[in-house]
Design a protein around this motif. Structure first.
Motif, mmCIF file in Angstrom:
data_model
loop_
_atom_site.group_PDB
_atom_site.id
_atom_site.type_symbol
_atom_site.label_atom_id
_atom_site.label_comp_id
_atom_site.label_asym_id
_atom_site.label_seq_id
_atom_site.Cartn_x
_atom_site.Cartn_y
_atom_site.Cartn_z
ATOM 1 N N ILE A 23 0.858 -1.193 0.000
ATOM 2 C CA ILE A 23 0.000 0.000 0.000
ATOM 3 C C ILE A 23 0.889 1.236 0.000
ATOM 4 O O ILE A 23 1.661 1.475 0.921
ATOM 5 C CB ILE A 23 -0.951 0.018 1.214
ATOM 6 N N ASP A 24 0.772 1.997 -1.065
ATOM 7 C CA ASP A 24 1.535 3.234 -1.253
ATOM 8 C C ASP A 24 0.656 4.364 -0.747
ATOM 9 O O ASP A 24 -0.394 4.633 -1.329
ATOM 10 C CB ASP A 24 1.827 3.350 -2.756
ATOM 11 N N TYR A 25 1.017 4.961 0.373
ATOM 12 C CA TYR A 25 0.170 6.028 0.888
ATOM 13 C C TYR A 25 0.949 7.095 1.643
ATOM 14 O O TYR A 25 2.119 6.901 1.951
ATOM 15 C CB TYR A 25 -0.965 5.454 1.743
ATOM 16 N N ALA B 295 2.923 9.762 1.340
ATOM 17 C CA ALA B 295 3.794 10.363 0.335
ATOM 18 C C ALA B 295 3.883 11.889 0.353
ATOM 19 O O ALA B 295 3.647 12.536 -0.655
ATOM 20 C CB ALA B 295 3.380 9.873 -1.066
ATOM 21 N N PRO B 296 4.235 12.481 1.485
ATOM 22 C CA PRO B 296 4.457 13.928 1.506
ATOM 23 C C PRO B 296 5.789 14.252 0.815
ATOM 24 O O PRO B 296 6.516 13.344 0.429
ATOM 25 C CB PRO B 296 4.534 14.257 2.995
ATOM 26 N N ASN B 297 6.062 15.523 0.671
ATOM 27 C CA ASN B 297 7.268 15.942 -0.036
ATOM 28 C C ASN B 297 8.261 16.588 0.916
ATOM 29 O O ASN B 297 7.892 17.422 1.750
ATOM 30 C CB ASN B 297 6.884 16.905 -1.155
ATOM 31 N N VAL C 153 7.821 9.003 -0.409
ATOM 32 C CA VAL C 153 8.129 10.403 -0.103
ATOM 33 C C VAL C 153 8.771 11.091 -1.316
ATOM 34 O O VAL C 153 9.616 10.501 -1.999
ATOM 35 C CB VAL C 153 9.108 10.455 1.105
ATOM 36 N N GLY C 154 8.348 12.314 -1.575
ATOM 37 C CA GLY C 154 8.944 13.092 -2.674
ATOM 38 C C GLY C 154 10.275 13.675 -2.188
ATOM 39 O O GLY C 154 10.322 14.760 -1.625
ATOM 40 N N ASP C 155 11.340 12.896 -2.375
ATOM 41 C CA ASP C 155 12.628 13.309 -1.801
ATOM 42 C C ASP C 155 13.708 13.463 -2.871
ATOM 43 O O ASP C 155 14.892 13.442 -2.571
ATOM 44 C CB ASP C 155 13.089 12.290 -0.746
ATOM 45 N N THR D 3 9.633 6.987 -12.378
ATOM 46 C CA THR D 3 9.765 6.517 -10.998
ATOM 47 C C THR D 3 8.621 5.577 -10.641
ATOM 48 O O THR D 3 8.828 4.536 -10.020
ATOM 49 C CB THR D 3 9.786 7.710 -10.020
ATOM 50 N N ASP D 4 7.416 5.929 -11.031
ATOM 51 C CA ASP D 4 6.295 5.050 -10.684
ATOM 52 C C ASP D 4 6.366 3.719 -11.415
ATOM 53 O O ASP D 4 5.956 2.684 -10.877
ATOM 54 C CB ASP D 4 4.951 5.752 -10.905
ATOM 55 N N LEU D 5 6.888 3.731 -12.630
ATOM 56 C CA LEU D 5 7.092 2.445 -13.314
ATOM 57 C C LEU D 5 8.097 1.605 -12.524
ATOM 58 O O LEU D 5 7.928 0.396 -12.364
ATOM 59 C CB LEU D 5 7.588 2.687 -14.745
ATOM 60 N N LEU E 175 -1.655 -1.235 -4.097
ATOM 61 C CA LEU E 175 -2.624 -0.141 -4.016
ATOM 62 C C LEU E 175 -1.878 1.191 -3.976
ATOM 63 O O LEU E 175 -0.937 1.340 -3.191
ATOM 64 C CB LEU E 175 -3.476 -0.278 -2.749
ATOM 65 N N TYR E 176 -2.287 2.126 -4.798
ATOM 66 C CA TYR E 176 -1.727 3.478 -4.791
ATOM 67 C C TYR E 176 -2.816 4.426 -4.296
ATOM 68 O O TYR E 176 -3.773 4.703 -5.033
ATOM 69 C CB TYR E 176 -1.283 3.888 -6.203
ATOM 70 N N VAL E 177 -2.681 4.869 -3.059
ATOM 71 C CA VAL E 177 -3.707 5.740 -2.486
ATOM 72 C C VAL E 177 -3.305 7.189 -2.770
ATOM 73 O O VAL E 177 -2.555 7.811 -2.016
ATOM 74 C CB VAL E 177 -3.873 5.495 -0.970
ATOM 75 N N VAL E 178 -3.766 7.667 -3.901
ATOM 76 C CA VAL E 178 -3.335 8.974 -4.413
ATOM 77 C C VAL E 178 -4.566 9.699 -4.959
ATOM 78 O O VAL E 178 -5.494 9.051 -5.451
ATOM 79 C CB VAL E 178 -2.282 8.799 -5.536
ATOM 80 N N ASP E 179 -4.569 11.023 -4.886
ATOM 81 C CA ASP E 179 -5.797 11.750 -5.211
ATOM 82 C C ASP E 179 -6.273 11.514 -6.650
ATOM 83 O O ASP E 179 -5.513 11.127 -7.531
ATOM 84 C CB ASP E 179 -5.654 13.241 -4.888
ATOM 85 N N HIS F 270 -2.606 9.195 -14.920
ATOM 86 C CA HIS F 270 -1.215 8.804 -14.699
ATOM 87 C C HIS F 270 -1.139 7.323 -14.344
ATOM 88 O O HIS F 270 -0.392 6.562 -14.962
ATOM 89 C CB HIS F 270 -0.623 9.679 -13.589
ATOM 90 N N PHE F 271 -1.943 6.896 -13.379
ATOM 91 C CA PHE F 271 -1.857 5.498 -12.952
ATOM 92 C C PHE F 271 -2.412 4.537 -13.995
ATOM 93 O O PHE F 271 -1.882 3.449 -14.187
ATOM 94 C CB PHE F 271 -2.530 5.303 -11.587
ATOM 95 N N ARG F 272 -3.442 4.953 -14.677
ATOM 96 C CA ARG F 272 -3.978 4.089 -15.734
ATOM 97 C C ARG F 272 -2.867 3.793 -16.741
ATOM 98 O O ARG F 272 -2.667 2.647 -17.162
ATOM 99 C CB ARG F 272 -5.151 4.794 -16.403
HETATM 100 N N1 ARG Z 1 4.460 13.011 -3.479
HETATM 101 C C1 ARG Z 1 3.319 13.060 -4.335
HETATM 102 C C2 ARG Z 1 2.500 14.335 -4.025
HETATM 103 O O1 ARG Z 1 2.697 14.971 -3.026
HETATM 104 C C3 ARG Z 1 2.418 11.857 -4.204
HETATM 105 C C4 ARG Z 1 3.042 10.538 -4.574
HETATM 106 C C5 ARG Z 1 2.033 9.445 -4.673
HETATM 107 N N2 ARG Z 1 2.579 8.135 -4.856
HETATM 108 C C6 ARG Z 1 3.073 7.650 -6.010
HETATM 109 N N3 ARG Z 1 3.598 6.473 -6.062
HETATM 110 N N4 ARG Z 1 3.026 8.354 -7.100
HETATM 111 O O2 ARG Z 1 1.623 14.683 -4.806
#
Ligand code: ARG
Length: 594
Positions: A131-133, A135-137, A173-175, A331-333, A349-353, A359-361
């Motif tokens: 579960i990918d969730y 993910a702050p930056n 994390v967006g690092d 990166t997601d690939l 699972l990618y829990v993203v807005d 993008h995910f499709r």
């Molecule tokens: N860091 C990104 C953001 O703040 C979300 C990343 C979501 N996860 C992923 N695997 N793309 O919008």
């Protein structure tokens, strides 16, 4: 642990068998379509639905089915058949109203109580779910968008693990990225601006904005920032060391938020973008070799059949930008590939807005074609809607900035404190403070989880902390009330955990409560499939209401006799444990007293 078969499943099996007996052989196993009903315990619409196909009058077929089920309610009563699996009555055009004998319900309550996991089966045993969730930056404040991903992802992690899946939490994390060249260069040129230690995130956020402004207005700085990106990517030690400090400082701040929110994520779950850095070249090379990524205006792009923009042109998934840099898609690939190959995921699972749906499709489509995502691994984008302000627009501070999560939680706790203070709670100041924290934070989480995941919702603190209505506080209160009764019983010397007498009659409020108590397992299975936490929230709300109704109508401590009291205490105890399990899976604290 022993699995207890839900009453509804038992009823369904009985009606299916009865219906099969009265139907021609080729219709064996026809769905009896059993649902909860307000006229009886359950209703079966199957006979009505299938009657036409066999050329019989629906009421006829329903009557024949009812007969097979062991006679009408009247007959069962006359014969004292207390243990018939279910009794049926034909109603309307050919429905069956189904009633479960009291003894069956009492035994079910006892069976669930006797099992430490309430008889819930581990239906997801053997699955490995990533579960990918959250993910702050790095170097930016967490904002409300991350709040939703964090809360929803955590609940899914809890529910799936509860059902036996091995859950691998991933905080993406967006690092990494060119913005860090800019930020590090700015930090270097402004040693007077301190950002470490307390309030580091606000300081970093401000620094980030200042760096961005300099980048946009000062071409000299922009050049130096670009050079710094090259240094960062080539592993220059001084640059990397500042980058590491930025990451460490941010991770500590994220962790403080997770701890405050009661989120399971730890630093060990962080698999940030930088982790995939070394994989990107290989990902892109392989896509080119397979003919999946092609040159488009100097960039390398992949396309998905049927994905076109408003102008009818195919939408590109950019895996390498014109300037040679790898992007978010590459990166997601790489995440898909790693999660399958190294984590042996059976489900990702990618829990993203919701705005990232396309993008995910495309990422999943490209990963499948590249052979990185085998058919037996499910990859799912779990989208969610936007948090709105009172004005119906995305939630922002008054001056249009992002709302700091800490401020938002402070506000909720403060409102909860005010709301709870009005009650005659009898708590010590320390206890009261703990409860206010649990209520305020629980209110924010519950408001998020109880809304349909894909819909937007308005962030309204007053409504969130209300003691009545579908709120976290209401559920926590229900739990505390159960605990209070059990405490009083113990104080009065009443023996708890006495065997339940199955020959006791059932009050309608007891019956409704017992039937609702039996539905937690099915609700969790439903959440695991649909990935919609509001189903669990709605279930707990129904349960709390059923308990309130029971509590109002059926005296427990002042029950007429010992047997009745023991039965009611058993219902209280099972309600307490069911609510506690459910609240825990939603990630809400359940104080014993409120
Ligand atoms: N860091 C990104 C953001 O703040 C979300 C990343 C979501 N996860 C992923 N695997 N793309 O919008």
């Amino acid at each position: 642990m022993s699995h207890v078969v839900a009453i509804k499943d038992q009823v369904e099996a009985a009606v299916r068998a009865a219906l099969t007996e009265v139907l021609p052989a080729e219709l064996a196993g026809t769905d009896p379509v059993v649902r909860r009903s307000d006229r009886a315990d359950f209703q079966a619409n199957g006979p009505l639905a299938v009657a036409k196909r066999v050329g019989r009058a629906p009421r006829d077929l329903a009557t024949a089915t009812a007969d097979r089920l062991g006679g009408s309610v009247a007959e069962a009563k006359a014969e004292g058949v207390a243990n018939a699996a279910v009794t049926a009555e034909v109603s309307g055009p050919g429905f069956l109203n189904l009633t479960v004998p009291a003894a069956t319900l009492w035994r079910q309550v006892a069976a669930r109580l006797a099992d430490e996991s309430l008889g819930i089966a581990t239906t997801h045993d053997g699955e490995r779910t990533v579960i990918d969730y959250s993910a702050p930056n790095v170097a930016k404040e967490m904002h409300v968008g991350h709040l939703r991903s964090t809360i929803i992802g955590d609940t899914l992690a809890r529910v799936l693990a509860h059902l036996g899946a091995t859950v691998i939490r991933q905080n993406h994390v967006g690092d990494w990225g060119t913005q860090f060249g800019m930020l590090i260069q700015f930090i270097d040129e402004h040693p007077e601006r301190t950002w470490q230690g307390e309030a580091s995130m606000s300081a970093l956020d401000a620094l980030y904005r200042a760096a961005r402004a300099a980048f946009d207005t000062d071409p000299g700085f922009a050049d130096r920032a670009r050079a710094r990106v090259v240094l960062l990517q080539s592993g220059d030690e001084a640059t990397l060391s500042t980058w590491r400090e930025l990451v460490a400082e941010s991770e500590a701040a994220f962790q403080a938020v997770y701890d405050r929110l009661g989120i399971l994520l730890t630093p060990a779950d962080a698999d940030g973008e930088s982790r995939y850095n070394a994989d990107l070249r290989g990902v892109v090379d392989e896509l080119v070799a397979q003919g999946i990524a092609v040159d488009s205006d100097g960039a390398l792009c992949a396309f998905t059949d049927g994905v076109v923009g408003p102008d009818g042109d195919p939408v590109p998934l950019i895996v390498r930008k014109k300037d040679g840099g790898f992007g978010y898609a590459a990166t997601d690939l790489a995440t898909v590939r790693l999660r399958v190959e190294e984590y042996h995921a059976t489900r990702i699972l990618y829990v993203v807005d919701a705005r990232q749906a396309l993008h995910f499709r495309m990422v999943f489509d490209v990963a499948r074609r590249a052979g990185w995502l085998p058919d037996d691994v499910a990859a799912t984008h779990v989208p969610f809607g936007t948090v709105l302000g009172a004005d119906g627009k995305p939630f922002k501070t008054r001056d249009g900035g992002t709302v700091r999560l800490d401020d938002l939680l402070d506000q909720a706790v403060e409102r909860a404190r005010a709301e709870l203070a009005e009650k005659d709670h009898g708590l010590t100041p320390e206890e009261f403070e703990r409860v206010a924290q649990a209520a305020g934070i629980g209110a924010v989480k519950y408001a998020d989880l109880s809304n349909t995941r894909t819909k937007d919702y308005v962030f309204d603190v007053d409504r969130m902390v209300a003691l009545n209505g579908n709120t976290g506080v209401y559920l926590q209160y229900a739990y505390a009330r159960v605990r209070s009764i059990l405490r009083k019983a113990a104080d009065a010397g009443v023996e708890l955990g006495r065997p339940v007498d199955p020959t006791l009659p059932l009050h309608p409020a007891e019956r409704a409560l017992a039937l609702t108590l039996d539905e937690l397992a099915a609700t969790l299975d439903d959440v695991a499939v649909t990935l919609e936490p509001h189903r669990l929230a709605g279930y707990l709300f129904d349960l709390a209401r059923a308990y309130t109704e029971f509590y109002d109508r059926c005296p427990v401590l002042r029950a007429d006799d010992d047997a009745v009291r023991a039965g009611r205490l058993a219902l209280c105890e099972l309600t307490g444990r069911t609510l506690a399990t459910g609240l825990d899976l939603l990630g809400l604290a359940a104080p014993d007293r409120m």
